[in-house]
Design a protein around this motif. Structure first.
Motif, mmCIF file in Angstrom:
data_model
loop_
_atom_site.group_PDB
_atom_site.id
_atom_site.type_symbol
_atom_site.label_atom_id
_atom_site.label_comp_id
_atom_site.label_asym_id
_atom_site.label_seq_id
_atom_site.Cartn_x
_atom_site.Cartn_y
_atom_site.Cartn_z
ATOM 1 N N VAL A 1 11.321 0.775 -2.005
ATOM 2 C CA VAL A 1 11.751 -0.372 -2.820
ATOM 3 C C VAL A 1 10.670 -0.695 -3.848
ATOM 4 C CG1 VAL A 1 12.522 -2.772 -2.732
ATOM 5 C CG2 VAL A 1 12.956 -1.258 -0.777
ATOM 6 N N VAL A 2 9.437 -0.759 -3.346
ATOM 7 C CA VAL A 2 8.322 -1.165 -4.199
ATOM 8 C C VAL A 2 8.069 -0.130 -5.296
ATOM 9 C CG1 VAL A 2 5.807 -1.369 -4.160
ATOM 10 C CG2 VAL A 2 7.191 -2.662 -2.529
ATOM 11 N N LEU A 3 8.127 1.135 -4.948
ATOM 12 C CA LEU A 3 7.875 2.171 -5.952
ATOM 13 C C LEU A 3 8.963 2.148 -7.026
ATOM 14 C CD1 LEU A 3 5.744 4.240 -6.571
ATOM 15 C CD2 LEU A 3 7.050 5.929 -5.296
ATOM 16 N N THR B 1 0.819 -1.214 0.000
ATOM 17 C CA THR B 1 0.000 0.000 0.000
ATOM 18 C C THR B 1 0.853 1.264 0.000
ATOM 19 O OG1 THR B 1 -0.076 0.130 2.400
ATOM 20 C CG2 THR B 1 -1.787 -1.182 1.335
ATOM 21 N N LEU B 2 2.152 1.110 0.071
ATOM 22 C CA LEU B 2 3.081 2.259 0.104
ATOM 23 C C LEU B 2 2.816 3.162 1.306
ATOM 24 C CD1 LEU B 2 2.907 3.273 -3.694
ATOM 25 C CD2 LEU B 2 4.528 1.717 -2.640
ATOM 26 N N CYS B 3 2.313 2.581 2.393
ATOM 27 C CA CYS B 3 1.880 3.415 3.518
ATOM 28 C C CYS B 3 3.042 3.882 4.389
ATOM 29 C CB CYS B 3 0.852 2.678 4.370
ATOM 30 S SG CYS B 3 1.554 1.471 5.513
ATOM 31 N N GLY B 4 4.193 3.202 4.307
ATOM 32 C CA GLY B 4 5.372 3.667 5.044
ATOM 33 C C GLY B 4 5.417 3.264 6.506
ATOM 34 N N THR C 1 -1.453 8.584 4.843
ATOM 35 C CA THR C 1 -0.742 9.701 4.200
ATOM 36 C C THR C 1 -0.601 10.915 5.119
ATOM 37 O OG1 THR C 1 -2.869 9.991 3.072
ATOM 38 C CG2 THR C 1 -1.045 9.204 1.751
ATOM 39 N N THR C 2 -1.088 10.811 6.373
ATOM 40 C CA THR C 2 -0.778 11.883 7.330
ATOM 41 C C THR C 2 0.434 11.517 8.184
ATOM 42 O OG1 THR C 2 -2.203 11.035 9.095
ATOM 43 C CG2 THR C 2 -3.201 12.563 7.545
ATOM 44 N N ARG C 3 1.040 10.351 7.913
ATOM 45 C CA ARG C 3 2.214 9.970 8.698
ATOM 46 C C ARG C 3 3.314 11.029 8.521
ATOM 47 N NH1 ARG C 3 2.126 5.056 9.873
ATOM 48 N NH2 ARG C 3 1.536 4.294 7.835
ATOM 49 N N GLY D 1 -4.482 2.823 -0.720
ATOM 50 C CA GLY D 1 -3.163 3.387 -0.998
ATOM 51 C C GLY D 1 -2.305 2.389 -1.760
ATOM 52 N N GLY D 2 -1.469 2.925 -2.631
ATOM 53 C CA GLY D 2 -0.598 2.048 -3.416
ATOM 54 C C GLY D 2 -1.353 1.200 -4.415
#
Lengths: 69, 777
Positions: free
Chosen positions: B392-394, B374-377, B560-562, B597-598
């Motif tokens: 990495v994924v992106l 999800t690319l959430c980090g 995405t507010t992280r 996400g992602g």
């Protein structure tokens, strides 16, 4: 895709031709790859039927395999 | 993908670092695995692990000075695991001697070992296993005399020594006792040994070493001078141990064995003509880099044996072994369903992703894995070294797109959705009617516009009422789906369009309700001053009539507010003003993604659904979300979830915002366009015709949800039925009268199973596939 193809044609009739579907060879293609496969279709106009089970099962697996090539 | 970056990412993950016990053990015994097997009652398996690392298992089990124990991380939570005692129990339960066998060696060499202490016999063991012919010369009457002398039989039974010596005999090692080696005198001359053997190991203490000084120079400490890392003396073919067993803190049996292993390793390298120094990994005790969240484990006291002299019984050893955590990092895997789903750790994932990227011919087995993130980090947030798999994924996705290897099915729907949200029919960018400039533009984001179009108008009116200079409205898509899909060109086109629009409107500041939009603006349009709606509302105040006090709500922050605590604080501030009681779900920094996400939801529905299922199960209270996508994803999973904006701009006609159903993909797309038409008609007085009504189609909730999962829109189904009814090209089931028809749109064939009822239709089922099927010619 042979293992998921019903031995008997589904009890469906083509409205255009008023003929029941039969199992027989058709052409399946994806991402530039074409291969013959036996599927239910109308012997008159050639309308090919893909059941939900086939679409969700073996056909999906083949699509994914081709996408991962 | 850039190989250097990949190696950097790999190096960040510490999960495959040895645990502290194995790092501290000079022989690097895999105590973690040994203890896991012991705890499970598999003593034979535990012994196999022990004996794989330790050449003298019976002796070591009784006399090891276990440097592993002071290093054991359980020591911080109740006391170190009694690994030494457990080893003894393992040996008593399951000793079958060393299982090592002699390898075939077509270039077997002759090696002489002088001294049958632990070091000399350890080297002899390793060289014999390699297939060399090893002869040991010992001046005493029996091998391992020091052990007999230093340890009383109740500590080290002579039978244990005999058992391990039996193992050496089975490897074909000849041990000659009463065979004193000397220089120039006595029956066995060192010079002769050197001449008649391919290598000689001198494994003696400092006393006897003096006798060899004529051939082998001594160091200042009275020992034979040798390289401390390779054990090589200054004389060709001759190696010497004796530098590790007697450390400053006294004799250490395990260090003596390691000393022999290192010398044996050097001799093997020498016999093969290899470098003595290159890529050595036998440097003894070390500190572990493995991160362990020790605090997560409650303290547990060590098991005290009923009979301390006898040691642990079987059940006591199992209970003590179960105190091993065991040491792992896996901080990211614990919090992420995606990382857990694929069953491994980030170090391996990075390697798999890179391997996937490097394949020229063959199957790319990691495509689905790559596109499920999800690319959430969150992984980067919890990682002790900051490895963020989204980077990495992106990078992998961009590479797949650049090389034309991105599976078309993964992101096609999402990108078509983005195109629909950016179409002229769904977009609008204007100053307030009657104004020629705006102090601020309100950019709700395409998801809020589709999910809560009426609310978009109310927010806009409120902001315009409170912000001097007027607020314009900007309905568009920020391009996030293209960014997540790795489509850099598409992102560039989308953001260039946004930039032009913004410039044409006089470059005002922008307020957005969507945190993903905010991230996109910050990343790709840094010249635009962007603020979140929540910070803006906290500053300008709430509308009259906001009254939302009620039961406690568990607050879910969009991923995405992280890293943007100011937004998270503003939201909590607003909730406080509404009188809401909030419960935290582990805190805003540990928020998970909702699966959107992602584009995870589109590429790997199973993983996305797991993410949502886990998240909604974290608190039985209703959720409070402030992202339309999160809200709808949770509602779709059956979780009552209110959107903060619905509570601020409460609507008596909608008394239960948390109970609102997910509008779904079709309605969101329809509502976005309807909002634009309504605004143009009602706010700007433009003639906007509504679309012609299509067929009358009844869809049950169950079928609608199934379509949602399959990413089939109502408009797709309507198009199939409309065409089939117009052309008559369809199938019929004579038994039920139901009709089945299909239509190919782009790369997808849509199928519809439906019935005729009155003047309309009832949908029974819809499905799709990408493969094209045609009658054979």
């Amino acid at each position: 895709m042979s293992e998921t193809i019903p031995a008997q044609a589904p009890n469906l009739v083509c409205t255009t031709c008023d003929r029941p579907l039969v199992i027989g060879p058709v052409r399946a293609s994806y991402l530039g790859q074409t291969f013959p496969v036996d599927l239910p279709h109308c012997p008159g106009c050639g309308f090919v039927y893909v059941s939900p089970d086939l679409a969700d099962g073996r056909m999906l697996k083949v699509e994914q395999a081709l996408e991962d090539k | 993908m850039d190989g250097d970056r990949v190696r950097h990412w790999e190096s960040l993950c510490v999960e495959e670092q040895p645990p502290a016990c194995a790092a501290a053990c000079p022989m690097h015994l895999d105590a973690r695995t040994m203890l896991e097997k012991t705890a499970a009652g598999d003593f034979a398996g535990a012994f196999a692990v022990f004996a794989r690392h330790i050449p003298f298992p019976a002796i070591v089990a009784h006399v090891c000075d276990h440097p592993c124990e002071p290093a054991c991380r359980r020591g911080e939570r109740g006391g170190a695991v009694a690994i030494g005692r457990i080893e003894r129990a393992i040996v008593e339960e399951a000793y079958v001697g060393s299982r090592r066998t002699v390898q075939k060696n077509r270039r077997a060499k002759r090696v002489a070992v002088v001294g049958a202490g632990l070091a000399g016999l350890s080297a002899a063991h390793d060289l014999a296993v390699r297939g060399h012919v090893v002869a040991v010369y010992e001046a005493d009457v029996r091998p391992l005399e020091r052990l007999h002398r230093d340890y009383p039989p109740e500590v080290l039974p002579p039978s244990a020594i005999e058992a391990d010596l039996g193992g050496l005999a089975r490897l074909g090692i000849e041990i000659h006792c009463r065979a004193r080696v000397g220089v120039g005198d006595g029956p066995i001359d060192l010079a002769l040994l050197i001449e008649t053997h391919d290598a000689v190991l001198v494994a003696l203490g400092p006393g006897p070493a003096a006798g060899f000084a004529a051939i082998l120079p001594l160091a200042d400490d009275g020992r034979i001078a040798a390289d401390p890392d390779t054990c090589a003396t200054g004389v060709a073919k001759v190696f010497s141990t004796g530098r590790l067993g007697d450390a400053v803190d006294g004799y250490s049996p395990i260090r003596a064995i390691h000393d022999g292993r290192r010398a044996g390793g050097s001799i093997e390298r020498f016999l093969q003509g290899a470098s003595l120094t290159a890529a050595r990994s036998d440097d003894g005790s070390a500190e572990s880099r493995l991160h362990v969240n020790v605090e997560a484990h409650p303290p547990v006291a060590p098991v005290v044996p009923a009979d301390p002299a006898r040691g642990y019984r079987r059940d006591e050893a199992m209970a003590e072994a179960a105190r091993c955590f065991p040491c792992h990092c896996l901080e990211c895997v614990k919090v992420c369903e995606w990382l857990g789903f694929w069953g491994s750790n980030p170090k391996r994932y990075v390697r798999e992703i890179y391997n996937n990227d490097c394949i020229v011919m063959g199957n790319r087995k990691s495509n689905r894995m790559i596109d499920g993130c999800t690319l959430c980090g969150l992984c980067g947030e919890v990682c002790p070294t900051g490895l963020d798999m989204s980077e990495v994924v992106l990078a992998a996705r961009r590479s797949m797109v650049a090389r034309g290897k991105m599976p078309p099915s993964h992101h096609e729907f999402a990108l078509l959705e983005m195109a629909a949200a950016r179409a002229p029919t769904a977009t609008l960018a204007r100053h307030r009617p009657g104004r020629t400039r705006s102090a601020t533009l309100f950019f709700p984001g395409c998801q809020l516009s589709g999910s809560l179009p009426g609310l978009v108008e109310r927010i806009w009116d409120h902001l315009d009422d409170r912000i001097a200079g007027g607020v314009g409205l900007w309905l568009d898509c920020c391009g996030a789906p293209a960014h997540w899909a790795g489509r850099e060109g598409m992102v560039e086109a989308a953001t260039a369009g946004l930039r032009t629009t913004w410039e044409n409107l006089g470059r005002p500041g922008v307020v957005t309700a969507c945190s993903s939009c905010r991230v996109m603006f910050e990343g790709f349009l840094p010249e635009i001053a962007i603020t979140s709606l929540w910070e803006c509302l906290a500053a300008v105040g709430l509308p009259a009539g906001s009254a939302a006090a009620g039961g406690p709500l568990a607050i879910h922050d969009p991923c995405t507010t992280r890293g943007r605590p100011e937004v998270q604080r503003a939201v909590r501030d607003l909730a406080g003003r509404l009188g809401l009681k909030l419960r935290e779900l582990g805190g805003p920094e540990l928020s998970t993604c909702c699966g959107f996400g992602g584009l995870s939801r589109f590429a790997d529905r199973e993983v996305a659904e797991r993410i949502v299922t886990r998240r909604v199960g974290e608190d039985p209270a209703d959720f409070l979300a402030y992202c339309a996508t999160c809200r709808d994803a949770f509602a779709r999973a059956g979780k009552r979830t209110a959107h903060l904006a619905e509570l601020i701009f409460s609507d008596p006609a909608r008394p239960d915002p948390a109970g609102r159903a997910d509008p779904g993909l079709s309605a969101r797309r329809r509502e976005r366009a309807a909002l634009v038409r309504r605004l143009k008609r009602e706010r700007w007085g433009e003639a906007m015709a509504e679309p012609e009504p299509t067929i009358e189609l009844e869809i049950s909730d169950e079928v609608r949800l199934d379509m949602e999962r399959r990413l089939i829109l109502v408009e797709d189904v309507v198009a199939v039925i409309t065409e089939a009814e117009a052309t008559g090209r369809r199938l019929v089931d004579p038994a039920t009268g139901r009709r089945i028809a299909s239509r190919r749109v782009g790369e997808v064939t849509f199928w519809v199973d439906y019935a005729v009822r009155g003047g309309g239709f009832v949908l029974a089922r819809a499905w799709s596939h990408r493969m094209n099927v045609e009658a054979a010619r």
